[in-house]
Design a protein around this motif. Structure first.
Motif, PDB file in Angstrom:
ATOM      1  N   ARG A  62       0.822  -1.214   0.000  1.00 47.10           N
ATOM      2  CA  ARG A  62       0.000   0.000   0.000  1.00 47.10           C
ATOM      3  C   ARG A  62       0.853   1.261   0.000  1.00 47.10           C
ATOM      4  NH1 ARG A  62      -0.060  -1.930   5.279  1.00 47.10           N
ATOM      5  NH2 ARG A  62       0.173  -0.388   6.966  1.00 47.10           N
ATOM      6  N   GLU A  63       2.097   1.170   0.480  1.00 42.93           N
ATOM      7  CA  GLU A  63       2.982   2.333   0.407  1.00 42.93           C
ATOM      8  C   GLU A  63       3.227   2.699  -1.047  1.00 42.93           C
ATOM      9  OE1 GLU A  63       3.631  -0.383   2.197  1.00 42.93           O
ATOM     10  OE2 GLU A  63       3.546   0.345   4.282  1.00 42.93           O
ATOM     11  N   ASN A  64       3.412   1.693  -1.885  1.00 42.08           N
ATOM     12  CA  ASN A  64       3.598   1.954  -3.316  1.00 42.08           C
ATOM     13  C   ASN A  64       2.316   2.494  -3.930  1.00 42.08           C
ATOM     14  OD1 ASN A  64       5.265   1.572  -5.866  1.00 42.08           O
ATOM     15  ND2 ASN A  64       3.449   0.357  -6.385  1.00 42.08           N
ATOM     16  N   VAL A  65       1.173   1.943  -3.510  1.00 49.30           N
ATOM     17  CA  VAL A  65      -0.113   2.418  -4.022  1.00 49.30           C
ATOM     18  C   VAL A  65      -0.299   3.890  -3.686  1.00 49.30           C
ATOM     19  CG1 VAL A  65      -2.622   2.209  -3.809  1.00 49.30           C
ATOM     20  CG2 VAL A  65      -1.201   0.147  -3.929  1.00 49.30           C
ATOM     21  N   ASN A  66      -0.090   4.254  -2.422  1.00 49.79           N
ATOM     22  CA  ASN A  66      -0.297   5.643  -2.009  1.00 49.79           C
ATOM     23  C   ASN A  66       0.670   6.591  -2.702  1.00 49.79           C
ATOM     24  OD1 ASN A  66      -2.401   4.931  -0.325  1.00 49.79           O
ATOM     25  ND2 ASN A  66      -1.105   4.731   1.487  1.00 49.79           N
ATOM     26  N   ALA A  67       1.909   6.147  -2.873  1.00 51.84           N
ATOM     27  CA  ALA A  67       2.885   6.979  -3.570  1.00 51.84           C
ATOM     28  C   ALA A  67       2.509   7.163  -5.037  1.00 51.84           C
ATOM     29  CB  ALA A  67       4.278   6.360  -3.459  1.00 51.84           C
ATOM     30  N   ALA A  68       2.021   6.086  -5.667  1.00 50.25           N
ATOM     31  CA  ALA A  68       1.608   6.167  -7.074  1.00 50.25           C
ATOM     32  C   ALA A  68       0.411   7.096  -7.237  1.00 50.25           C
ATOM     33  CB  ALA A  68       1.274   4.772  -7.591  1.00 50.25           C
ATOM     34  N   VAL A  69      -0.514   7.022  -6.284  1.00 48.34           N
ATOM     35  CA  VAL A  69      -1.686   7.898  -6.334  1.00 48.34           C
ATOM     36  C   VAL A  69      -1.260   9.347  -6.187  1.00 48.34           C
ATOM     37  CG1 VAL A  69      -3.816   8.547  -5.130  1.00 48.34           C
ATOM     38  CG2 VAL A  69      -3.259   6.132  -5.491  1.00 48.34           C
TER      39      VAL A  69
END
Length: 290
Positions: free
Chosen positions: A188-195
């Motif tokens: 989810r860290e990657n998800v939030n950063a991508a968002v």
């Protein structure tokens, strides 16, 4: 004791009584606070949007005669009119639907943003037990009404999770699946950063999820399929977002948040949060992989 000393002593006693009385007057409401009350204390929850104020493009999309009948049976519990109105979904927007599942929300976004907008519908690999959802998603994306949808089949740890230019999206929404990102230990860290990277300055990151009891943090994400609202807020704000809004439209105060969400679909207490990529943060923040 002189008269002056007696007066001074009485003043001291009186001030002490007043001070304790003030504390006693303040304390009971704090003690009586509902332990299941919303925890997004920094932002007051807005009331549901009156039906008369729901934009026509939203009601038209929901009432489309060619929407799947199975989708329409979910509308009463999910209240998509409130979700779309709260997040300001409108024609021409560019939106990402993260963890889209079978595509219930993807279809509504596509119908609302219309031919001048775009929807990026993302799912990671489907486990075998969720193959039915994968089939539903694939079949749905063949519908003529969804020709403005870009299918994104990428793992949640993919460096190019959202195949869009930086600062090009108006909104990104995760509907009822953030707890799965946490519970299944997806990145989810990657998800939030991508968002964060994909959103325009001022863009909206919307998250709707099933409420867990305060203080449970991430401990019931795979058992009850709920998540502690305050835990989620802190988790998302670590990525640089600012909590800017919340809605009470999906609240169910009769839900004590102790039962699994599949027991009574559409009847769980749900929080609806709006995070914003503020222009100041957008200019200064350092995003992994950016």
């Amino acid at each position: 004791m002189t008269m002056r000393m007696r007066i001074g002593a009485w003043r001291l006693v009186l001030s002490t009584i007043v001070a304790f009385a003030g504390i006693a007057w303040i304390s009971p409401p704090a003690r009586a606070q509902n332990p299941l009350a919303p925890v997004a204390a920094s932002v007051a929850e807005s009331a549901p949007v009156p039906a008369s104020q729901i934009p026509k493009e939203i009601t038209d999309a929901i009432n489309s005669p060619d929407r799947p009948a199975t989708d329409k049976t979910l509308d009463a519990g999910r209240r998509p009119d409130q979700i779309m109105a709260f997040y300001g979904i409108k024609p021409g927007m560019k939106i990402a639907d993260i963890f889209a599942g079978g595509g219930y929300m993807t279809e509504l976004y596509a119908r609302i943003v219309g031919s001048t907008g775009t929807v990026y519908s993302q799912n990671g690999p489907f486990p075998e037990q969720f193959k039915k959802s994968e089939d539903t998603w694939n079949e749905r994306l063949k519908e003529p009404a969804l020709k403005n949808v870009v299918k994104v089949s990428k793992r949640f740890d993919a460096p190019d999770l959202l195949p869009v230019p930086p600062e090009s999206l108006d909104a990104v929404i995760i509907h009822l699946n953030y707890h799965d990102l946490v519970g299944f230990k997806l990145n989810r860290e990657n998800v939030n950063a991508a968002v964060f990277k994909a959103l325009k300055p001022g863009g909206i990151y919307g998250i709707v999820d099933h409420s867990a009891q305060p203080g449970t943090n991430d401990t019931v994400t795979t058992t009850l399929h709920r998540i502690d609202e305050n835990f989620l807020i802190k988790d998302v704000e670590k990525a640089g977002f600012r909590l800017s809004g919340a809605s009470s439209a999906l609240r169910h105060p009769e839900d004590d948040r102790t039962w699994i969400v599949f027991k009574h679909r559409g009847q769980t207490d749900r929080f609806m949060l709006k995070f914003t990529k503020t222009p100041a943060i957008a200019a200064d923040a350092k995003i992994p992989g950016a």
